[in-house]
Design an enzyme around this catalytic site. Structure first.
Site, mmCIF file in Angstrom:
data_model
loop_
_atom_site.group_PDB
_atom_site.id
_atom_site.type_symbol
_atom_site.label_atom_id
_atom_site.label_comp_id
_atom_site.label_asym_id
_atom_site.label_seq_id
_atom_site.Cartn_x
_atom_site.Cartn_y
_atom_site.Cartn_z
ATOM 1 N N ALA A 306 2.303 -4.392 -6.271
ATOM 2 C CA ALA A 306 2.680 -4.474 -4.873
ATOM 3 C C ALA A 306 1.573 -3.868 -4.027
ATOM 4 O O ALA A 306 0.762 -3.084 -4.526
ATOM 5 C CB ALA A 306 3.983 -3.718 -4.616
ATOM 6 N N MET A 307 1.543 -4.241 -2.745
ATOM 7 C CA MET A 307 0.508 -3.739 -1.837
ATOM 8 C C MET A 307 1.117 -3.429 -0.480
ATOM 9 O O MET A 307 1.789 -4.261 0.111
ATOM 10 C CB MET A 307 -0.596 -4.790 -1.714
ATOM 11 C CG MET A 307 -1.689 -4.430 -0.731
ATOM 12 S SD MET A 307 -2.585 -2.915 -1.230
ATOM 13 C CE MET A 307 -2.963 -2.231 0.377
ATOM 14 N N GLU A 308 0.811 -2.199 0.000
ATOM 15 C CA GLU A 308 1.517 -1.628 1.156
ATOM 16 C C GLU A 308 0.951 -2.028 2.507
ATOM 17 O O GLU A 308 0.947 -1.216 3.427
ATOM 18 C CB GLU A 308 1.491 -0.109 1.037
ATOM 19 C CG GLU A 308 0.099 0.534 1.226
ATOM 20 C CD GLU A 308 -0.699 0.723 -0.038
ATOM 21 O OE1 GLU A 308 -0.388 0.053 -1.045
ATOM 22 O OE2 GLU A 308 -1.645 1.527 -0.034
ATOM 23 N N ASN A 309 0.464 -3.247 2.699
ATOM 24 C CA ASN A 309 -0.056 -3.647 4.012
ATOM 25 C C ASN A 309 0.916 -3.207 5.094
ATOM 26 O O ASN A 309 2.128 -3.395 4.966
ATOM 27 C CB ASN A 309 -0.203 -5.165 4.061
ATOM 28 C CG ASN A 309 -0.796 -5.731 2.798
ATOM 29 O OD1 ASN A 309 -1.939 -5.456 2.496
ATOM 30 N ND2 ASN A 309 0.005 -6.459 2.029
ATOM 31 N N GLU A 341 6.065 1.825 -1.932
ATOM 32 C CA GLU A 341 5.329 1.092 -0.893
ATOM 33 C C GLU A 341 5.757 1.531 0.496
ATOM 34 O O GLU A 341 4.931 1.651 1.398
ATOM 35 C CB GLU A 341 5.521 -0.420 -1.067
ATOM 36 C CG GLU A 341 5.113 -0.962 -2.441
ATOM 37 C CD GLU A 341 3.695 -0.590 -2.838
ATOM 38 O OE1 GLU A 341 2.825 -0.484 -1.957
ATOM 39 O OE2 GLU A 341 3.464 -0.385 -4.051
ATOM 40 N N HIS A 344 4.108 4.641 1.608
ATOM 41 C CA HIS A 344 2.726 4.432 2.071
ATOM 42 C C HIS A 344 2.642 4.183 3.584
ATOM 43 O O HIS A 344 1.583 4.353 4.175
ATOM 44 C CB HIS A 344 2.125 3.217 1.379
ATOM 45 C CG HIS A 344 1.456 3.498 0.073
ATOM 46 N ND1 HIS A 344 0.529 4.502 -0.097
ATOM 47 C CD2 HIS A 344 1.543 2.871 -1.138
ATOM 48 C CE1 HIS A 344 0.091 4.481 -1.355
ATOM 49 N NE2 HIS A 344 0.696 3.509 -2.005
ATOM 50 N N GLU A 363 -2.021 7.749 -3.078
ATOM 51 C CA GLU A 363 -1.211 7.327 -4.228
ATOM 52 C C GLU A 363 -0.378 8.458 -4.820
ATOM 53 O O GLU A 363 0.724 8.215 -5.306
ATOM 54 C CB GLU A 363 -2.102 6.684 -5.299
ATOM 55 C CG GLU A 363 -2.824 5.428 -4.814
ATOM 56 C CD GLU A 363 -1.875 4.339 -4.326
ATOM 57 O OE1 GLU A 363 -0.643 4.451 -4.545
ATOM 58 O OE2 GLU A 363 -2.356 3.372 -3.693
HETATM 59 ZN ZN ZN Z 1 0.466 2.864 -3.967
#
Ligand code: ZN
Ligand code: NAG
Ligand code: NAG
Ligand code: NAG
Ligand code: NAG
Ligand code: NAG
Ligand code: NAG
Ligand code: NAG
Length: 913
Positions: A306-309, A341, A344, A363
């Site tokens: 997953a990516m926290e854009n 996420e 973040h 992180e």
């Molecule tokens: Zn992360």
């Protein structure tokens, strides 16, 4: 970002360093320009162009301030074809309307990913300029930058466009100053097919239909982003559907996925969790979320999990969506990932590390808060107690090696994209989370959360280094006179983040002393990374004597010896495993702890029971304590029904089962473990109606572990059950009722106790299998029949049989199987020259390492030494062989020294009640 952290074999690679001093040969941008605003328009084409390629086109402007006079602009641009204006790759204007210096020349510096623009005159400090570019890039399916991905809906294959910018791929989507501290506002516009939706960080503001280049398209614009880093940009064009949070909420939360998945309610679980984590973090941190919406989108492919854009988090499908049959454990991991996420949004997005060397500030915090948020919202108190925090153990094993690394690096040591990519590892995530948990505990939670809140407010939209964090926590400590610390937070924490590794605390209850020492695996391992802290830590040691209320003492150096822990009763340190250290005791106390575990294990908290098991076996492996002493702590397991102690015990004990495979200890150990695990197996059998109801249960991995361990050690009712299930599948191959979680074990058990018929059936099924291939592959190797084993190897290595898997992967997997390992080793020796010619220099050393891992007899050693002598190996192959010989020598020595006593102890323990 959340990644699956793999254990990688570290190869030493000579890095070619350029000696050039030109700014465009350096990986870091000069400190002359500061961007403030981007305006980016992109048009991804979801059909191939005339050259059979998927592309995107775009144009963008960036406004920037000149903060230091310069006659050159360096801006990141990677793999983009830039259109030329008057012979140059860009145009430049001054924002106040006055003339900007003319462009002298431009070029692309590929290694460092720069567009270099040299000017005839100088940019003036304090003035704002705008750079304008037009470009085309490939919309490749490479999961980096702006990329494409495919999925099927009904009979149709659909294409979508999405992004993954972290850490250094925004420059692959549009020219930008691609460093985390160069924050700016992003105005985005997407041009897309009329049947698709376009999404980005900000809320869609307008979609208009028009025709461009003869194509009917929609143009969607978005609200500008907050001031943020380039790596948080996201853009998606797809045909997805969504569900949303109820009208009237402060923040709109949406979950996006393929239409069918949404219609089936697969996003419902995520929507509920996403909303509650957002509220929880806002409340806990007392800092509001800054955007009007937060999307969560399920993509077919994504590099990380997953990516926290900011404003739109991307996930891989299986890590976000839950169908109705998903196990509780799978739902927990989805929830934990969402929590990570969402955390973040504050840690990383609102406040960002200055440079990648402090990635742990992103992180570590996201991992810590994912556990905290999950524990707070999970109604089952037992879960909060133990399962949430078991990520700690992941960091222990990697951080105990001599070539580990500190949480925080120096900024200068990290420049290239490859160096940056490498630190998304278990240390950064899990050790980062662990030291924060320890910090929160010794500061107390109110001080910790208030300090964090101040830190977030102070540095909102800005960048930080670790000391900024310490400063704000310290201010809160200074306002709390009841809190006594041995030194400032910075002094305490520097030892945990600036030097690698962690201590083992050794407590001698006969004298009362406590000492610390750097814990390292591999007795001969040499630390060649010096530490200004001399590998000493400020350790907050907590303990109880015989269950009395906890005591605490700070241990400040190796020579700092205290005497408060003398006792004739059992003593337990590091309560609930809050500190990031291991604990060793004198033999007497280990014996008393083991006795207490047998008498009443519930007097010791579950996390500490797990810690005891994990610590003793880690020490035994290093010959720090006796193996028999370690085994004594497992005597109580026949009464244990908690998850974490069992899972850790299983990991360690099956390692020894493998290690003793070809010795006389094996049988005795199997009998002993069978006796230990049988009660757990029967307990579950009873509460799951003969293992038919485990999908309703909470502890699926636990069930699986218990079942596997029982069958591996030969518990009769486990084997009977496996054979029954397997037989009914053989009789009716269309209908496999064996529970997916248990198939790995059931197939293996059926083949191990069966004959040709069972083996053939598995082979037939393997040839056509999709989901189950891994389990069937493993099962083939479980046979005890030498002829069938030979056939297994032959078939598994034959590329025309079955699956489309590379030879490298086939043999690597096969080499790791208990029964096939000796055959693969023979095969490698017989086919050495062919293997040597056909494969690259990274593959063979890895293969050697895997296939020789469990060699442990004199005969093995002789074979290995002879093999090395007979072949002229060089380079990394020679090194791998040397290491294999060393390891085997150590194994032989260890086995000779320990096997008799182990055999005696196990035999007698297996007989006792
Ligand atoms: Zn992360
Ligand atoms: C962004 O660029 C578009 C043209 O591509 C223009 O219409 C729009 O006004 C610009 N927006 C901002 C905020 O500068
Ligand atoms: C970029 O230009 C090169 C050289 O002309 C060409 O081979 C490549 O296909 C172009 N890439 C795209 C995405 O247009
Ligand atoms: C644009 O076109 C699509 C598809 O033809 C249609 O569904 C949509 O309503 C149109 N939007 C506007 C703003 O006209
Ligand atoms: C939350 O923050 C606000 C201002 O940002 C402050 O007035 C309030 O006291 C804080 N609440 C707590 C519980 O700290
Ligand atoms: C869920 O389980 C039911 C009953 O076992 C089965 O019919 C159904 O296909 C399963 N659904 C999914 C999505 O796996
Ligand atoms: C089996 O479970 C029932 C309740 O589910 C319990 O009353 C019984 O004592 C259990 N029996 C054993 C042998 O564990
Ligand atoms: C479990 O299996 C046993 C026989 O092994 C049987 O007697 C018992 O009734 C079964 N229990 C359930 C709940 O199916």
């Amino acid at each position: 970002m959340a990644t699956t952290i793999a254990i990688t074999i570290i190869l030493s690679v000579a890095i070619l360093t350029t000696t050039s001093n030109e700014p465009w040969d350096k990986y870091r941008l000069p400190d002359t320009l500061k961007p403030s605003k981007y305006n980016v328009t992109l048009w991804p084409r979801l059909e191939k162009d005339d050259h059979g390629m998927y592309v995107f086109t775009g144009h963008s402007t960036v406004d920037f301030e000149c903060v230091k006079e310069t006659d050159m602009i360096l801006i990141h641009s990677n793999k983009l074809n830039l259109t030329k204006f008057n012979g140059h790759h860009a145009t430049l204007t001054r924002l106040d309307g006055a003339a900007a210096p003319a462009i002298k020349t431009t070029w692309l510096q590929e290694t460092t990913h720069y567009l270099v623009i040299q000017l005839n005159g100088k940019l003036v400090q304090g003035n704002f300029y705008q750079l304008n570019t037009r470009f085309q890039g490939e919309l490749a399916d490479d999961m980096t930058g702006f990329y494409r991905s495919h999925y099927t809906e009904g009979a149709e294959t659909k294409v979508l466009a999405t992004t993954q910018m972290e850490p250094t791929d925004a420059r692959k989507a549009f020219p930008c100053f691609d460093e985390p501290a160069l924050k700016a506002v992003f105005h985005m516009t997407l041009i897309h097919n009329r049947n698709t939706v376009a999404l980005a960080n900000g809320m869609e503001t307008e979609t208009v239909n028009t025709t461009m280049e003869g194509v009917e398209v929609s143009i969607t614009t978005f609200e500008p982003t907050p001031i943020m880093s380039t790596y948080l940009v996201v853009l998606v064009v797809c045909e997805f559907d969504y569900i949303r949070s109820p009208e009237g909420g402060k923040v709109l939360v949406r979950v996006w996925a393929g239409r069918q998945a949404i219609a089936e309610g697969q996003g419902d679980f995520a929507l509920e969790k996403a909303g509650s984590f957002l509220e929880f973090f806002e409340r806990y941190l007392n800092v509001t979320y800054r955007l009007k919406k937060l999307d969560h989108i399920a993509l077919p492919d994504l590099g990380p999990l997953a990516m926290e854009n900011w404003g739109m988090i991307t996930y891989t499908e299986k890590d976000l969506l839950c169908h109705q049959n998903q196990t509780e454990e799978e739902r927990h991991s989805v929830a934990k990932l969402i929590a990570h996420e969402v955390a973040h949004m504050w840690f990383g997005n609102l406040v960002t590390m200055k440079w990648w060397n402090d990635l742990w500030l992103n992180e570590g915090f996201a991992t810590y808060f994912s556990c905290l948020g999950f524990a707070a919202l999970e109604p089952d108190g037992k879960l909060t107690n133990q399962r949430v925090w078991n990520s700690i153990w992941g960091a222990f094993s990697v951080d105990a090696v001599a070539h580990s690394h500190p949480l925080s690096f120096t900024e200068e040591s990290m420049n290239t994209p490859a160096e940056i990519n490498k630190i998304f590892d278990s240390i950064t995530y899990n050790k980062g989370a662990s030291v924060l948990r320890m910090l929160s505990e010794f500061l107390t939670e109110p001080v910790f959360s208030k300090g964090l809140s101040n830190y977030l407010n102070e540095f909102a939209y800005k960048n930080t280094v670790s000391t900024d964090l310490w400063k704000h926590l310290q201010a809160e400590v200074d306002r709390t006179p009841t809190l006594q610390l041995p030194d400032t937070i910075e002094v305490i924490m520097n030892r945990w983040i600036l030097q690698m590794g962690f201590p083992v605390i050794t407590i001698d209850t006969t004298t009362g002393t406590i000492r610390q020492k750097h814990f390292l695996t591999g007795l001969e391992s040499v630390v060649d990374r010096p530490s200004i802290y001399n590998y000493e830590w400020f350790v907050p040691v907590t303990w109880t004597k015989h269950g009395a209320p906890q005591d605490r003492k700070w241990l400040l150096s190796q020579s700092d010896v205290h005497k408060p822990t003398k006792t004739a009763e059992w003593m337990l340190a590091n309560l609930n495993m809050v500190g990031f250290y291991r604990v060793n005791y004198d033999q007497g106390n280990w014996e008393r702890l083991s006795a207490q575990l047998i008498r009443d294990h519930k007097a010791i908290p579950p996390l500490n029971r797990a810690q005891i098991v994990d610590d003793v076996f880690s020490f035994a492996k290093e010959n720090i304590i006796d193996m028999v002493l370690a085994l004594k702590t497992t005597r109580y397991l026949s009464k244990e029904t908690e998850y974490t102690p069992w899972v850790l015990a299983h990991n360690h004990l099956r390692h020894y089962l493998k290690k003793f495979r070809h010795t006389k200890v094996y049988g005795a150990m199997q009998r002993y473990l069978r006796k230990q695990v049988e009660p757990l197996f029967l307990h579950f059998k009873n509460i799951t109606a003969n293992w038919t109801k485990i999908r309703d249960g909470r502890y699926d991995r636990f069930h699986m572990t218990a079942f596997t361990f029982a069958c591996e050690t030969g518990v009769d009712s486990c084997m009977d059950l496996s054979r029954d299930w397997f037989n009914s599948w053989m009789n009716n191959p269309q209908d496999n009722v064996i529970l997916p979680n248990l198939r790995h074990t059931v197939y293996c058990c059926a083949v191990a106790t069966g004959g040709v018929q069972e083996w053939d059936f598995v082979w037939q099924m393997f040839k056509n299998a999709t989901d189950d291939a891994r389990h069937l592959h493993y099962a083939l190797s479980c046979t005890k029949d030498p002829q069938l084993l030979k056939r297994s190897l032959q078939y598994l290595l034959d590329p025309t049989m079955g699956h489309n898997i590379s030879f490298e992967r086939r043999i690597m997997e096969t080499a790791d199987l208990d029964n096939l390992q000796p055959l693969v080793w023979n095969y490698i020796r017989d086919n050495w020259s062919v293997l040597n010619d056909d494969h690259n220099s990274e593959f063979l050393p890895k293969l050697i390492t895997v296939v020789t891992e469990r060699l442990s007899t004199e005969f093995d050693l002789k074979q290995l030494v002879d093999f090395k002598a007979a072949h002229t190996a060089t380079g990394s192959v020679a090194k791998a062989l040397d290491q294999a010989i060393e390891r085997t020598k150590a194994n032989v020595k260890w086995t000779e020294e320990n096997q008799e006593r182990l055999f005696q102890w196990l035999t007698s323990a297996a007989r006792q009640q």
